[in-house]
Design a protein around this motif. Structure first.
Motif, PDB file in Angstrom:
ATOM      1  N   ARG A  62       0.849  -1.183   0.000  1.00 35.15           N
ATOM      2  CA  ARG A  62       0.000   0.000   0.000  1.00 35.15           C
ATOM      3  C   ARG A  62       0.888   1.237   0.000  1.00 35.15           C
ATOM      4  O   ARG A  62       1.839   1.334   0.771  1.00 35.15           O
ATOM      5  CB  ARG A  62      -0.901   0.012   1.234  1.00 35.15           C
ATOM      6  CG  ARG A  62      -1.953  -1.052   1.248  1.00 35.15           C
ATOM      7  CD  ARG A  62      -2.763  -1.014   2.528  1.00 35.15           C
ATOM      8  NE  ARG A  62      -3.395   0.284   2.730  1.00 35.15           N
ATOM      9  CZ  ARG A  62      -4.205   0.567   3.739  1.00 35.15           C
ATOM     10  NH1 ARG A  62      -4.462  -0.348   4.643  1.00 35.15           N
ATOM     11  NH2 ARG A  62      -4.747   1.764   3.851  1.00 35.15           N
ATOM     12  N   SER A  63       0.590   2.169  -0.870  1.00 29.84           N
ATOM     13  CA  SER A  63       1.314   3.439  -0.888  1.00 29.84           C
ATOM     14  C   SER A  63       0.366   4.548  -0.458  1.00 29.84           C
ATOM     15  O   SER A  63      -0.823   4.318  -0.242  1.00 29.84           O
ATOM     16  CB  SER A  63       1.872   3.725  -2.288  1.00 29.84           C
ATOM     17  OG  SER A  63       0.823   3.905  -3.216  1.00 29.84           O
ATOM     18  N   ARG A  64       0.926   5.728  -0.342  1.00 24.81           N
ATOM     19  CA  ARG A  64       0.103   6.853   0.101  1.00 24.81           C
ATOM     20  C   ARG A  64      -1.003   7.171  -0.889  1.00 24.81           C
ATOM     21  O   ARG A  64      -2.073   7.643  -0.506  1.00 24.81           O
ATOM     22  CB  ARG A  64       1.004   8.084   0.289  1.00 24.81           C
ATOM     23  CG  ARG A  64       0.309   9.292   0.864  1.00 24.81           C
ATOM     24  CD  ARG A  64       1.315  10.391   1.150  1.00 24.81           C
ATOM     25  NE  ARG A  64       2.059  10.749  -0.056  1.00 24.81           N
ATOM     26  CZ  ARG A  64       1.629  11.611  -0.959  1.00 24.81           C
ATOM     27  NH1 ARG A  64       0.456  12.200  -0.803  1.00 24.81           N
ATOM     28  NH2 ARG A  64       2.366  11.907  -2.020  1.00 24.81           N
ATOM     29  N   THR A  65      -0.752   6.885  -2.163  1.00 25.91           N
ATOM     30  CA  THR A  65      -1.725   7.237  -3.195  1.00 25.91           C
ATOM     31  C   THR A  65      -2.413   6.037  -3.827  1.00 25.91           C
ATOM     32  O   THR A  65      -3.258   6.215  -4.688  1.00 25.91           O
ATOM     33  CB  THR A  65      -1.041   8.043  -4.312  1.00 25.91           C
ATOM     34  OG1 THR A  65       0.058   7.281  -4.845  1.00 25.91           O
ATOM     35  CG2 THR A  65      -0.517   9.363  -3.776  1.00 25.91           C
TER      36      THR A  65
ATOM     37  N   SER B  93       1.024  -0.379  -4.928  1.00 25.03           N
ATOM     38  CA  SER B  93       2.297  -0.552  -5.633  1.00 25.03           C
ATOM     39  C   SER B  93       2.535  -2.033  -5.891  1.00 25.03           C
ATOM     40  O   SER B  93       2.331  -2.858  -5.003  1.00 25.03           O
ATOM     41  CB  SER B  93       3.467   0.014  -4.816  1.00 25.03           C
ATOM     42  OG  SER B  93       3.308   1.398  -4.612  1.00 25.03           O
TER      43      SER B  93
ATOM     44  N   VAL C 215      -8.176   4.845  -3.626  1.00 22.89           N
ATOM     45  CA  VAL C 215      -8.473   5.305  -2.263  1.00 22.89           C
ATOM     46  C   VAL C 215      -8.778   4.080  -1.424  1.00 22.89           C
ATOM     47  O   VAL C 215      -9.642   3.262  -1.765  1.00 22.89           O
ATOM     48  CB  VAL C 215      -9.669   6.271  -2.252  1.00 22.89           C
ATOM     49  CG1 VAL C 215      -9.988   6.687  -0.823  1.00 22.89           C
ATOM     50  CG2 VAL C 215      -9.368   7.494  -3.122  1.00 22.89           C
ATOM     51  N   TRP C 216      -8.057   3.933  -0.320  1.00 24.47           N
ATOM     52  CA  TRP C 216      -8.250   2.760   0.543  1.00 24.47           C
ATOM     53  C   TRP C 216      -9.397   3.013   1.517  1.00 24.47           C
ATOM     54  O   TRP C 216      -9.594   4.116   1.973  1.00 24.47           O
ATOM     55  CB  TRP C 216      -6.967   2.472   1.309  1.00 24.47           C
ATOM     56  CG  TRP C 216      -5.856   2.044   0.410  1.00 24.47           C
ATOM     57  CD1 TRP C 216      -4.910   2.834  -0.154  1.00 24.47           C
ATOM     58  CD2 TRP C 216      -5.578   0.722  -0.055  1.00 24.47           C
ATOM     59  NE1 TRP C 216      -4.050   2.104  -0.925  1.00 24.47           N
ATOM     60  CE2 TRP C 216      -4.446   0.796  -0.884  1.00 24.47           C
ATOM     61  CE3 TRP C 216      -6.184  -0.519   0.171  1.00 24.47           C
ATOM     62  CZ2 TRP C 216      -3.913  -0.323  -1.499  1.00 24.47           C
ATOM     63  CZ3 TRP C 216      -5.643  -1.624  -0.453  1.00 24.47           C
ATOM     64  CH2 TRP C 216      -4.530  -1.533  -1.284  1.00 24.47           C
TER      65      TRP C 216
ATOM     66  N   GLU D  22       2.397   1.498 -10.369  1.00 18.75           N
ATOM     67  CA  GLU D  22       1.664   2.277  -9.377  1.00 18.75           C
ATOM     68  C   GLU D  22       0.229   2.439  -9.863  1.00 18.75           C
ATOM     69  O   GLU D  22      -0.015   2.961 -10.957  1.00 18.75           O
ATOM     70  CB  GLU D  22       2.308   3.651  -9.178  1.00 18.75           C
ATOM     71  CG  GLU D  22       3.659   3.639  -8.511  1.00 18.75           C
ATOM     72  CD  GLU D  22       3.570   3.340  -7.018  1.00 18.75           C
ATOM     73  OE1 GLU D  22       2.483   3.565  -6.435  1.00 18.75           O
ATOM     74  OE2 GLU D  22       4.563   2.845  -6.459  1.00 18.75           O
TER      75      GLU D  22
END
Length: 383
Positions: A324-327, A330, A382-383, A378
């Protein structure tokens, strides 16, 4: 003092490169004058788009130099200069990025020469600061000035080279237009693949199944043994047709994603790939899941990458990383094979890029000759 020396040396390198670029910009005035004269006279009007492209490369080099000092990337926003001469001229002249580059270049003519005068501060600074430290025991005074001057030069360049909101919007529109075209092409290719699979697989088996059932009905009264054999064959055909249909369904959206989630689906994919695949992930089994379209894209990227690694890499090991990435999500797939991936040779990377681009994602492929091959994706969500 050592930290000051290191920073001053780094600032000197930056200022030296900036001075070299400023000197080259002064020489570039001749090219601009020739292009302007040709455009006015109409004789060398074809030079104008090429000059704009050359200015873009110079501005791009300055953006990279500034970013290496500040640690902050400066985005580029240009329209693609392609097509016949009239279209190339219209794009080159009307692009807001061209005005941004010319504004920076004009300002650089004014303040670029200052970088030439800053360079002698290095030996002077060493002498003055050495004397201050030896006689007075005080910290360096002149060498930090080099760092501040480099900051000032980079700050001016960053402010001048930053694209305008109009240029960013125009670049975004062009990017979305290209992405939409790729998504439409990928969707069309997917529909053709499904149609081909149904026609050549399930449909052919269902036709054969219908024929065998019809023959069994005719032979049932006169030759029960033949009828039973035909019904047995029909049952086999029905099972094969079901297998073909499951294959088509998996090509649309793998049911295993719904049943096991992305991590479970990837681990099953890794187990059936024929490679020794290590799967690392920070996705929690009970945590939030990415949207179905994002999970499907990630699954197909990994499936394609592992298939390519199994066929072409010459390696028997690979690694898959989900994070999980900030946006968003990945994905990283790495094999230790021979490398040298050629995207134009039908390696499946074009389809991968189109599928990811449809979700506004990015694909980065690193594959030097001798390996390893690394595919990094990438996928925004939105999580």
């Amino acid at each position: 003092m050592r930290a000051t020396l290191r920073q001053a040396a780094r600032a000197t390198v930056h200022l030296f490169l900036a001075a070299a670029m400023a000197f080259g910009s002064y020489l570039f005035i001749t090219v601009l004058l020739i292009a302007a004269t040709g455009a006015v006279s109409g004789v060398g009007i074809w030079l104008l788009p090429e000059t704009v492209l050359l200015i873009r490369r110079i501005a791009g080099a300055k953006r990279r130099l500034t970013a290496s000092w500040t640690g902050r990337e400066i985005p580029e926003a240009y329209r693609t200069v392609t097509g016949p001469l009239r279209e190339r001229l219209r794009t080159a002249v009307g692009d807001p990025g061209t005005l941004t580059d010319l504004r920076w270049m004009g300002a650089y003519y004014a303040y670029g020469w200052l970088t030439l005068l800053m360079l002698p501060l290095w030996p002077v600074g060493l002498l003055v600061d050495g004397v201050r430290r030896a006689l007075l025991g005080r910290e360096a005074l002149v060498l930090p000035l080099l760092v501040r001057l480099a900051d000032l030069e980079a700050g001016w360049s960053a402010a001048l080279l930053r694209p305008s909101p109009q240029a960013l919007l125009a670049g975004r529109v062009e990017q979305l237009t290209a992405t939409r075209a790729d998504a439409v092409a990928a969707h069309g290719a997917e529909l053709r693949r499904i149609e081909r699979d149904l026609h050549d697989g399930a449909q052919a088996r269902l036709v054969a199944l219908s024929m065998r059932i019809g023959l069994a009905q005719r032979a049932y009264g006169a030759d029960p043994d033949t009828a039973r054999k035909l019904l047995t064959d029909a049952q086999d055909q029905a099972e094969e047709a079901l297998t073909e249909l499951r294959h088509v369904v998996r090509g649309i959206h793998p049911p295993i994603l719904t049943d096991r989630g992305l991590e479970g689906a990837v681990r099953a994919l890794a187990g059936s790939s024929g490679l020794g695949v290590t799967v690392r992930t920070d996705l929690l089994p009970d945590g939030p899941r990415a949207p179905a379209a994002v999970e499907a894209a990630a699954y197909f990227v990994i499936a394609e990458a592992l298939t390519n690694a199994s066929k072409y890499s010459g390696s028997d090991r690979a690694e898959v990383v989900l994070a999980r990435s900030r946006t968003g999500l990945s994905v990283r797939v790495c094999d230790e094979g021979c490398g040298g991936v050629d995207e134009s040779a039908g390696s499946g990377l074009l389809g991968m890029r189109r599928r990811v681009a449809a979700l506004d994602g990015t694909v980065r492929v690193t594959s030097p000759v001798g390996g390893p091959t690394v595919i990094e994706v990438e996928l925004p969500c939105v999580w």
